[in-house]
Design an enzyme around this catalytic site. Structure first.
Site, PDB file in Angstrom:
ATOM      1  NE  ARG A   1     -10.613  -4.497   4.619  1.00 43.21           N
ATOM      2  CZ  ARG A   1      -9.435  -3.886   4.542  1.00 43.21           C
ATOM      3  NH1 ARG A   1      -9.034  -3.348   3.420  1.00 43.21           N
ATOM      4  NH2 ARG A   1      -8.654  -3.823   5.595  1.00 43.21           N
ATOM      5  CB  VAL A   2     -14.312   0.342   2.938  1.00 42.19           C
ATOM      6  CG1 VAL A   2     -13.510   1.638   2.973  1.00 42.19           C
ATOM      7  CG2 VAL A   2     -15.224   0.320   1.717  1.00 42.19           C
ATOM      8  N   GLY A   3     -11.159  -0.531   3.825  1.00 42.73           N
ATOM      9  CA  GLY A   3     -10.149  -0.466   4.890  1.00 42.73           C
ATOM     10  C   GLY A   3     -10.015   0.921   5.470  1.00 42.73           C
ATOM     11  CG  ASP A   4      -6.204   1.819   7.153  1.00 46.03           C
ATOM     12  OD1 ASP A   4      -6.249   0.871   6.331  1.00 46.03           O
ATOM     13  OD2 ASP A   4      -5.149   2.399   7.453  1.00 46.03           O
TER      14      ASP A   4
ATOM     15  CB  THR B   1       0.794   0.925   5.209  1.00 49.79           C
ATOM     16  OG1 THR B   1       0.715  -0.400   4.677  1.00 49.79           O
ATOM     17  CG2 THR B   1       2.150   1.102   5.879  1.00 49.79           C
ATOM     18  N   GLY B   2      -1.185  -1.027   6.914  1.00 48.65           N
ATOM     19  CA  GLY B   2      -1.291  -2.139   7.857  1.00 48.65           C
ATOM     20  C   GLY B   2      -2.697  -2.698   7.830  1.00 48.65           C
TER      21      GLY B   2
ATOM     22  N   GLY C   1      -6.196  -2.627   8.085  1.00 47.63           N
ATOM     23  CA  GLY C   1      -7.070  -1.470   8.113  1.00 47.63           C
ATOM     24  C   GLY C   1      -8.057  -1.470   9.250  1.00 47.63           C
TER      25      GLY C   1
ATOM     26  CB  THR D   1      -0.876  -0.033   1.269  1.00 50.29           C
ATOM     27  OG1 THR D   1      -1.934  -0.936   1.052  1.00 50.29           O
ATOM     28  CG2 THR D   1      -1.445   1.326   1.625  1.00 50.29           C
TER      29      THR D   1
HETATM   30  N1  ASP Z   1      -4.287  -0.545   5.178  1.00 50.18           N
HETATM   31  C1  ASP Z   1      -4.646  -1.270   3.996  1.00 50.18           C
HETATM   32  C2  ASP Z   1      -6.050  -1.802   4.171  1.00 50.18           C
HETATM   33  O1  ASP Z   1      -6.351  -2.317   5.225  1.00 50.18           O
HETATM   34  C3  ASP Z   1      -3.742  -2.412   3.671  1.00 50.18           C
HETATM   35  C4  ASP Z   1      -2.256  -2.103   3.677  1.00 50.18           C
HETATM   36  O2  ASP Z   1      -1.835  -1.100   4.232  1.00 50.18           O
HETATM   37  O3  ASP Z   1      -1.461  -2.890   3.107  1.00 50.18           O
HETATM   38  O4  ASP Z   1      -6.808  -1.767   3.238  1.00 50.18           O
END
Ligand code: ASP
Length: 309
Positions: A205-208, A228-229, A231, A177
């Site tokens: 699905r929606v992440g952060d 990043t991580g 979400g 990401t």
């Molecule tokens: N934060 C992103 C999500 O959860 C994934 C990522 O950072 O690799 O969609």
């Protein structure tokens, strides 16, 4: 020309040992340096922080090394669904898109939402219709669905779970990401985050990443942050806003706030991920609870420094 600016970019966080094993470290370093230097040019010519983060995010989205735009990971149906957001620290204006398909540069569309709509976030079909109004570039499915992502998705399906881009058992398919944060010569801050999300994620699905305060935040009085991580963990802890609050309420600098934020993430939800932060004085910092993070920075007009740490 000005050199009173700072810029940071990231390409995700996770277990990065494989990148070195395979010798792809050089590709990441070349890409980070090239994109940072392009961002430097924008800022040196007195470009705005918002323009610089958009420029860097687009360049990262166009590079298939990363999990955003071109190199996005696949959802449970083997499709690409992308999320992105951009925020202006001057007036807390923000634009975000979620669950979008086929848009070449989701961050460009997020910028349009910021500038041309009265809303903060558009999703799915409505976002696509908005994109048409502004002639935003659309690509066919084969531009996005690259071989490495298909292999990575099959592995996740076999294992029956979701995973962070960098985390899979099969090392060669771990890329990340993206995000960018900047402070321009006028002292304005901006942040951008863009992603394909988590491998094999549920449809819809929606992440952060597109959520203001969770995966992105910018406020001229505190800092600009991109995360990043996992979400869900960043959403539950509203981590980017938390980092800004550490500065606002506790007077921390970028480094202290990044560390305190990651400590909070781990303590509250055993969170996995990382952040890049620039504070209002232009100090740069990172923090991560994963074993590694891919990032680059230019602090106060200095040399560009890129790391796979
Ligand atoms: N934060 C992103 C999500 O959860 C994934 C990522 O950072 O690799 O969609």
């Amino acid at each position: 020309m000005s050199d009173n600016f700072s810029l940071m970019i990231h390409g995700g966080s996770g277990a990065l040992a494989h990148i070195r094993r395979e010798g792809s470290e050089a590709d990441f370093m070349e890409s980070l340096h090239r994109i940072l230097e392009g961002g430097r040019e924008v800022l040196a010519k007195n470009g705005s922080a918002l323009d610089a983060v958009e420029y860097c995010a687009i360049a990262l989205e166009n590079d298939r090394l990363y999990n955003a735009g071109h190199g996005s990971v696949l959802n449970e149906y083997g499709e690409v669904e992308m999320d992105a957001a951009i925020m202006d620290g001057q007036d807390l204006a923000a634009g975000a898109v979620a669950g979008i398909t086929n848009i070449k540069n989701p961050i460009g569309l997020a910028r349009r939402v910021l500038a041309k709509s009265e809303h903060v976030m558009l999703i799915g079909k409505g976002a696509m219709e908005f994109a048409k109004l502004w002639d935003v570039e659309v690509m066919t499915d084969d531009y996005f669905v690259v071989d490495a992502r298909i292999r990575q998705w099959r592995e996740a399906q076999k294992a029956g779970g979701m995973m962070l881009d960098h985390e899979d058992a099969e090392p060669q398919h771990k890329f990340g990401t993206i995000g960018a944060v900047a402070r321009d010569a006028q002292g304005h801050l901006a942040a951008a985050t863009s992603t394909g999300g988590i491998v094999n994620k549920r449809w819809g699905r929606v992440g952060d990443s597109p959520i203001v305060g969770a995966g992105v935040f910018a406020d001229n009085t505190t800092c600009a942050v991109s995360a990043t991580g996992y979400g869900e963990q960043f959403q539950r802890t509203v981590l980017c806003k938390m980092i800004s609050d550490f500065i606002y309420f506790k007077g921390m600098d970028a480094g202290e706030a990044a560390t305190a934020g990651i400590e909070y993430l781990v303590e509250k939800v055993q969170g996995l991920g990382g952040v890049i932060v620039i504070d209002r004085h232009g100090r740069c910092a990172t923090g991560h609870s994963t074993s590694g993070m891919i990032y680059g920075l230019i602090e106060r007009g200095g040399e560009s420094i890129c790391r796979l740490s």
